[in-house]
Design a protein around this motif. Structure first.
Motif, PDB file in Angstrom:
ATOM      1  N   GLU A  32     -64.688 -25.164  -9.685  1.00  0.00           N
ATOM      2  CA  GLU A  32     -64.802 -24.497 -10.997  1.00  0.00           C
ATOM      3  C   GLU A  32     -65.930 -25.085 -11.837  1.00  0.00           C
ATOM      4  OE1 GLU A  32     -63.482 -21.609 -12.021  1.00  0.00           O
ATOM      5  OE2 GLU A  32     -62.744 -21.592  -9.966  1.00  0.00           O
ATOM      6  N   GLN A  33     -66.086 -26.413 -11.806  1.00  0.00           N
ATOM      7  CA  GLN A  33     -67.174 -27.046 -12.561  1.00  0.00           C
ATOM      8  C   GLN A  33     -68.523 -26.541 -12.051  1.00  0.00           C
ATOM      9  OE1 GLN A  33     -67.786 -31.211 -11.800  1.00  0.00           O
ATOM     10  NE2 GLN A  33     -69.110 -31.482 -13.584  1.00  0.00           N
ATOM     11  N   MET A  36     -69.208 -22.956 -13.186  1.00  0.00           N
ATOM     12  CA  MET A  36     -69.611 -22.895 -14.596  1.00  0.00           C
ATOM     13  C   MET A  36     -71.038 -23.408 -14.786  1.00  0.00           C
ATOM     14  SD  MET A  36     -65.988 -23.834 -16.548  1.00  0.00           S
ATOM     15  CE  MET A  36     -66.810 -25.024 -17.517  1.00  0.00           C
ATOM     16  N   SER A  40     -74.174 -21.129 -16.062  1.00  0.00           N
ATOM     17  CA  SER A  40     -74.767 -21.451 -17.358  1.00  0.00           C
ATOM     18  C   SER A  40     -76.173 -22.028 -17.249  1.00  0.00           C
ATOM     19  CB  SER A  40     -73.880 -22.434 -18.124  1.00  0.00           C
ATOM     20  OG  SER A  40     -73.878 -23.694 -17.477  1.00  0.00           O
TER      21      SER A  40
END
Length: 147
Positions: A32-33, A36, A40
């Motif tokens: 998940e990190q 993201m 981004s």
């Protein structure tokens, strides 16, 4: 199929294409990190490749649709190489990579390969220069091609 130089008017289409390919081929390999951080940082970074003073940028078009995109920074660092899942395995990635490398006389080309693309780059002659690494959850393998 045509390999063409990318124009500024292609920016939105390229961003959309890279996003679509990333969702299928890249993001599933991240936690998940990493997802993201990629969404981004890496995806918005496509805009920087449109600096023609530093980048050679090419697209592959088939029946009016972008099916490939690649960017070579400063003649020696491959920052992006994306090929649509629908045309992978047909040699389009290697032709795009050849076209990008033909724009440079650098003796070494380096990159950070997505874990899913290591085999592709190895088949071209790139070699890992380190083991798999992780930066903010984005997994990659550093690689280099000596020419």
């Amino acid at each position: 199929m045509e390999i063409l130089h990318v124009e500024l008017t292609d920016l939105e289409a390229v961003k959309q294409f890279v996003t679509q390919v990333s969702e299928v081929d890249v993001l599933p390999h991240f936690n998940e990190q990493g997802k993201m951080a990629y969404e981004s940082r890496v995806l918005p970074d496509i805009v920087t490749t449109f600096d023609i003073g530093r980048f050679q940028i090419l697209k592959v078009v088939c029946t009016g649709e972008i099916v490939g995109f690649g960017a070579l920074r400063d003649g020696n660092y491959l920052t992006h190489l994306f090929v649509s899942k629908s045309v992978q395995g047909q040699g389009i990635g290697k032709r795009l990579l050849n076209a990008l490398l033909d724009t440079s006389e650098a003796k070494e080309i380096s990159l950070r390969s997505s874990v899913n693309a290591v085999g592709f780059y190895e088949s071209y002659g790139f070699e890992a220069t380190g083991s798999e690494a992780d930066f903010n959850g984005i997994r990659f393998v550093p690689m280099c091609l000596a020419r």
